[in-house]
Design a protein around this motif. Structure first.
Motif, short mmCIF file in Angstrom:
data_model
loop_
_atom_site.label_atom_id
_atom_site.label_comp_id
_atom_site.label_asym_id
_atom_site.label_seq_id
_atom_site.Cartn_x
_atom_site.Cartn_y
_atom_site.Cartn_z
N LYS A 70 -5.09 4.05 5.21
CA LYS A 70 -5.88 3.42 4.14
C LYS A 70 -6.29 1.99 4.54
CE LYS A 70 -6.84 2.93 -0.46
NZ LYS A 70 -7.70 3.76 -1.25
N VAL B 76 2.91 -2.10 -7.93
CA VAL B 76 3.15 -2.98 -6.78
C VAL B 76 2.47 -4.33 -6.99
CG1 VAL B 76 3.29 -1.06 -5.13
CG2 VAL B 76 1.11 -2.20 -5.48
N SER B 77 3.02 -5.33 -6.32
CA SER B 77 2.32 -6.62 -6.24
C SER B 77 2.59 -7.23 -4.87
CB SER B 77 2.78 -7.57 -7.34
OG SER B 77 4.13 -7.95 -7.13
N TRP B 78 1.67 -8.04 -4.42
CA TRP B 78 1.75 -8.72 -3.12
C TRP B 78 1.31 -10.16 -3.34
CZ3 TRP B 78 -2.16 -11.20 -0.43
CH2 TRP B 78 -2.00 -11.40 0.95
N LEU B 79 2.16 -11.08 -2.97
CA LEU B 79 1.82 -12.50 -3.19
C LEU B 79 2.13 -13.29 -1.92
CD1 LEU B 79 1.00 -14.74 -5.30
CD2 LEU B 79 3.44 -15.05 -5.66
N PRO B 80 1.12 -13.88 -1.30
CA PRO B 80 1.38 -14.66 -0.08
C PRO B 80 1.76 -16.09 -0.43
CG PRO B 80 -0.97 -14.67 -0.56
CD PRO B 80 -0.31 -13.87 -1.67
N GLY C 267 -3.83 -20.24 -9.38
CA GLY C 267 -3.68 -19.88 -7.97
C GLY C 267 -2.88 -18.61 -7.75
N LEU C 268 -1.90 -18.38 -8.59
CA LEU C 268 -1.09 -17.17 -8.41
C LEU C 268 -1.92 -15.92 -8.66
CD1 LEU C 268 2.58 -16.73 -9.32
CD2 LEU C 268 1.00 -15.00 -10.10
N GLU D 292 -9.58 5.85 -8.68
CA GLU D 292 -8.78 5.40 -7.54
C GLU D 292 -8.27 3.98 -7.75
OE1 GLU D 292 -10.82 5.06 -3.84
OE2 GLU D 292 -8.97 5.29 -2.67
N ARG D 293 -6.97 3.81 -7.47
CA ARG D 293 -6.42 2.46 -7.54
C ARG D 293 -6.48 1.84 -6.14
NH1 ARG D 293 -0.79 1.60 -10.20
NH2 ARG D 293 -0.10 2.87 -8.44
N ASN D 294 -6.98 0.63 -6.09
CA ASN D 294 -7.02 -0.09 -4.82
C ASN D 294 -6.28 -1.40 -4.96
OD1 ASN D 294 -8.46 1.09 -2.53
ND2 ASN D 294 -10.12 1.33 -4.03
N LEU D 295 -5.73 -1.88 -3.85
CA LEU D 295 -5.09 -3.19 -3.87
C LEU D 295 -6.15 -4.24 -3.57
CD1 LEU D 295 -1.69 -3.09 -1.98
CD2 LEU D 295 -2.11 -3.28 -4.41
N PRO E 136 -7.52 -22.87 -4.65
CA PRO E 136 -7.28 -21.49 -4.22
C PRO E 136 -8.27 -20.46 -4.79
CG PRO E 136 -5.85 -22.06 -6.06
CD PRO E 136 -6.80 -23.21 -5.88
N LYS F 286 -7.00 -8.68 -3.98
CA LYS F 286 -6.64 -10.02 -4.44
C LYS F 286 -7.37 -10.30 -5.75
CE LYS F 286 -5.41 -13.08 -0.69
NZ LYS F 286 -5.65 -14.42 -0.15
N TYR G 277 0.58 -19.53 0.18
CA TYR G 277 -0.70 -19.99 0.69
C TYR G 277 -0.65 -21.50 0.74
CZ TYR G 277 -2.07 -21.04 -4.16
OH TYR G 277 -2.14 -21.54 -5.44
N LEU H 189 1.80 1.86 -3.38
CA LEU H 189 0.63 2.37 -4.11
C LEU H 189 0.45 3.87 -3.86
CD1 LEU H 189 -1.83 1.13 -5.78
CD2 LEU H 189 -3.11 1.34 -3.66
N TYR I 138 0.83 -1.21 0.00
CA TYR I 138 0.00 0.00 0.00
C TYR I 138 0.85 1.26 0.00
CZ TYR I 138 -4.88 -1.32 0.09
OH TYR I 138 -6.12 -1.74 -0.29
N GLN J 77 -1.23 -25.50 -5.27
CA GLN J 77 -0.41 -24.40 -5.82
C GLN J 77 -0.76 -24.18 -7.30
OE1 GLN J 77 1.47 -22.49 -3.82
NE2 GLN J 77 0.70 -23.76 -2.14
N PRO J 78 -0.34 -23.01 -7.85
CA PRO J 78 -0.76 -22.63 -9.21
C PRO J 78 -0.36 -23.65 -10.28
CG PRO J 78 0.33 -20.81 -8.10
CD PRO J 78 0.49 -21.98 -7.22
N GLN K 284 -4.56 -15.40 -5.85
CA GLN K 284 -4.08 -15.06 -4.50
C GLN K 284 -3.34 -13.73 -4.43
OE1 GLN K 284 -4.77 -16.74 -1.65
NE2 GLN K 284 -6.04 -18.07 -2.88
N MET K 285 -2.77 -13.28 -5.55
CA MET K 285 -1.94 -12.08 -5.47
C MET K 285 -2.80 -10.82 -5.39
SD MET K 285 -0.49 -11.64 -9.36
CE MET K 285 0.57 -10.27 -8.98
N MET K 286 -2.21 -9.77 -4.80
CA MET K 286 -2.86 -8.46 -4.80
C MET K 286 -2.09 -7.54 -5.73
SD MET K 286 -4.26 -7.25 -1.11
CE MET K 286 -2.73 -7.17 -0.23
N GLU K 287 -2.84 -6.75 -6.48
CA GLU K 287 -2.26 -5.72 -7.35
C GLU K 287 -3.21 -4.54 -7.35
OE1 GLU K 287 0.37 -7.21 -11.00
OE2 GLU K 287 -1.71 -7.79 -11.17
N PRO K 288 -2.73 -3.39 -7.81
CA PRO K 288 -3.65 -2.25 -7.93
C PRO K 288 -4.69 -2.54 -8.99
CG PRO K 288 -1.35 -1.54 -8.12
CD PRO K 288 -1.36 -3.03 -8.18
#
Lengths: 178, 352
Positions: free
Chosen positions: A153, A33-37, B170-171, B2-5, B31, B7, A39, A27, A24, B115-116, B174-178
């Motif tokens: 945020k 940006v990227s976030w990958l857990p 799965g990738l 607005e960009r939000n993060l 997943p 999954k 899992y 951002l 964030y 997994q992916p 599960q991942m977060m991006e804007p």
């Protein structure tokens, strides 16, 4: 400029949350940006890690295999990942949780007793954010101001008290000189 | 905007709501479970129906029922769950019903892993159930594309009265991006074929996939394939990256295409003329784009998270006019950019 960040520790230490705050923050600075857990069957007490990329360019693979920054909160993670850090990279270690030292002279390693600091300051569970504070002190990847915006945020308004605790925790890390 | 993060799974679910989806039926499986969880939380307030079915088989048949009434309906699962849905998907295709099916792929066969993976390519593009039929198959490679393709999938499914699948992994889930949510500009199509209440004001409609007369069944299949021809002509999509002067063109879809792009960039830094062609739709397969690329490329390298499934379509698309090599990892292992770079070097004779 691309920061490939890997955060690793036990489940329950706030690894994924710390990664989310970092993402964030990127951002807020208008970065990609990227976030990958990781899992899977992990649960509290199991190993857990999370890849965060912050870049001026579109991000290719979000999976960080050779981090430029490694934040570790337990010994197995240090053993597993410290060898993969890029030469010239940065490692931040919670020295309350990790006895071992990093046996490399081509990376900068910072030790901070984050879990102990959290306990002493009535911030149980805040070691993850203290480590981020230390990371910001040593790398400038994210400014304190940006971090504050990211916290506001992510933390919902009805849990505003938690935001204050996070800001207190990050300051402990920012002020910690070793 | 607005960009939000978010999954991938959650962004996809939100996009489905905004696309006017009114019914979701599903059963949890890693997943992809965040899709169900998100809709369970948000769907009712948005005027939708969320129902956790007793099984995947029940869920897909509920989709059939809901789609019959003309509302936008969706289900989601991951690989083993999609296999369970296959009978229902065939019935939906045979009944000419639009719907959206999400597959957030995991390793197989059997229960496999969590997994992916991309080992369901053949299933999605060739044989998602018995009989002569196709699904529209989309392969997003970012969280933003998860959003954009779910909207497109609903529109095209309605337009051509057929099921559409988003083949993620799965990738991506599960991942977060804007992500930003585009304003929806398309209007829902009229569905005069829907079996809903009409107060005896018109002839009643029938939704059916049973045709006991071979000539009648043959005609229904041939009519459907005429629509498929139109789709192949108009809706095949691919992203081309640095292919104009590329000697070796890497091809990959979904999450793997991101790793491949990193490898292509690394190769370029070492003076190797590498490029990337990424199918955005897997069915229809972007044949023309591959043919155009084959005019200038010396060689293709197909990279997948499987033992090699899309590679057949690549060879067919270019009529085997250029060699197509393969590199894959499977079982939930994600290939590394450095591994793909090594493969690229193997085929261009090392760095120049």
């Amino acid at each position: 400029m691309t920061h490939d960040i890997l955060l690793a520790g036990f489940g329950g230490q706030g690894i994924l949350f710390a990664g989310k705050i970092l993402a964030y923050s990127g951002l807020m600075d208008e970065k990609e940006v990227s976030w990958l857990p990781s899992y899977g069957p992990e649960m509290r007490g199991g190993t857990c890690n999370c890849s965060v990329c912050i870049s001026d360019e579109p991000i290719g693979s979000p999976l960080v295999l050779e981090p430029s920054i490694l934040v570790v909160m337990n010994t197995p993670s240090l053993e597993k990942f410290s060898g993969s850090v890029k030469s010239g990279g940065v490692i931040v270690v919670d020295s309350t949780m990790v006895d071992a030292k990093v046996d490399r002279n081509d990376v900068k390693t910072f030790y901070i007793p984050a879990t102990k600091l959290a306990q002493e300051n009535d911030l149980a569970g805040g070691a993850n954010i203290i480590l981020l504070g230390k990371l910001f002190r040593e790398t400038n990847i994210v400014s304190a101001e940006t971090f504050k915006k990211a916290i506001e945020k992510v933390v919902p308004a009805k849990k505003a008290a938690l935001a204050a605790n996070n800001l207190k925790a990050v300051k402990l890390g920012l002020d910690y000189a070793d | 905007m607005e960009r939000n993060l978010m999954k991938g799974n959650e962004a996809l679910a939100e996009a489905a709501i905004r696309a006017g989806c009114k019914c979701f039926f599903g059963y949890p499986i890693t997943p992809q479970t965040e899709i169900s969880a998100y809709l369970a939380k948000r769907f009712e307030a948005a005027g939708g129906v969320f129902l956790q079915a007793e099984s995947e088989i029940a869920a897909i048949n509920m989709v059939l029922g809901a789609a019959s009434t003309g509302v936008r309906a969706m289900t989601s699962s991951s690989s083993p769950g999609i296999s369970l849905k296959s009978e229902g998907i065939s019935y939906i295709a045979g009944s000419d019903l639009p719907c959206v099916i999400i597959n957030v792929q995991r390793g197989g066969p059997g229960l496999g892993g969590i997994q992916p993976s991309q080992a369901d390519y053949w299933q999605a593009t060739k044989a998602l159930g018995h009989g002569d039929f196709q699904l529209l198959v989309f392969a997003p490679n970012s969280v933003q594309e998860m959003v954009d393709t779910v909207i497109k999938a609903f529109d095209l499914a309605d337009q051509y009265r057929m099921p559409a699948m988003i083949l993620a992994d799965g990738l991506l889930g599960q991942m977060m991006e804007p992500v930003t949510f585009p304003e929806i500009t398309s209007k829902p199509l009229e569905k005069p074929w829907a079996t809903n209440g009409h107060g005896n004001k018109r002839e009643h409609n029938i939704i059916n996939s049973l045709y006991l007369q071979p000539d009648v069944l043959e005609k229904s299949v041939i009519d459907r394939f005429k629509r498929y021809d139109e789709i192949k002509e108009n809706h095949a999509e691919a992203e081309l990256y640095k292919t104009e002067d590329a000697e070796i063109v890497v091809t990959a879809y979904g999450a793997t295409s991101r790793v491949a792009k990193s490898a292509v960039n690394m190769a370029r830094e070492q003076g190797i003329k590498a490029g990337l062609i990424r199918p955005v739709t897997l069915w229809p397969f972007p044949v023309k784009q591959f043919q155009k690329t084959a005019e200038t490329a010396d060689k293709f390298l197909c990279v997948e998270m499987s033992m090699g499934q899309m590679i057949d379509d690549v060879k067919l698309a270019i009529n085997c006019s250029k060699p197509v090599e393969f590199y894959g990892r499977t079982g939930g292992v994600i290939p590394k950019p450095s591994e793909i770079l090594d493969e690229i070097k193997k085929y261009v004779g090392g760095a120049k």
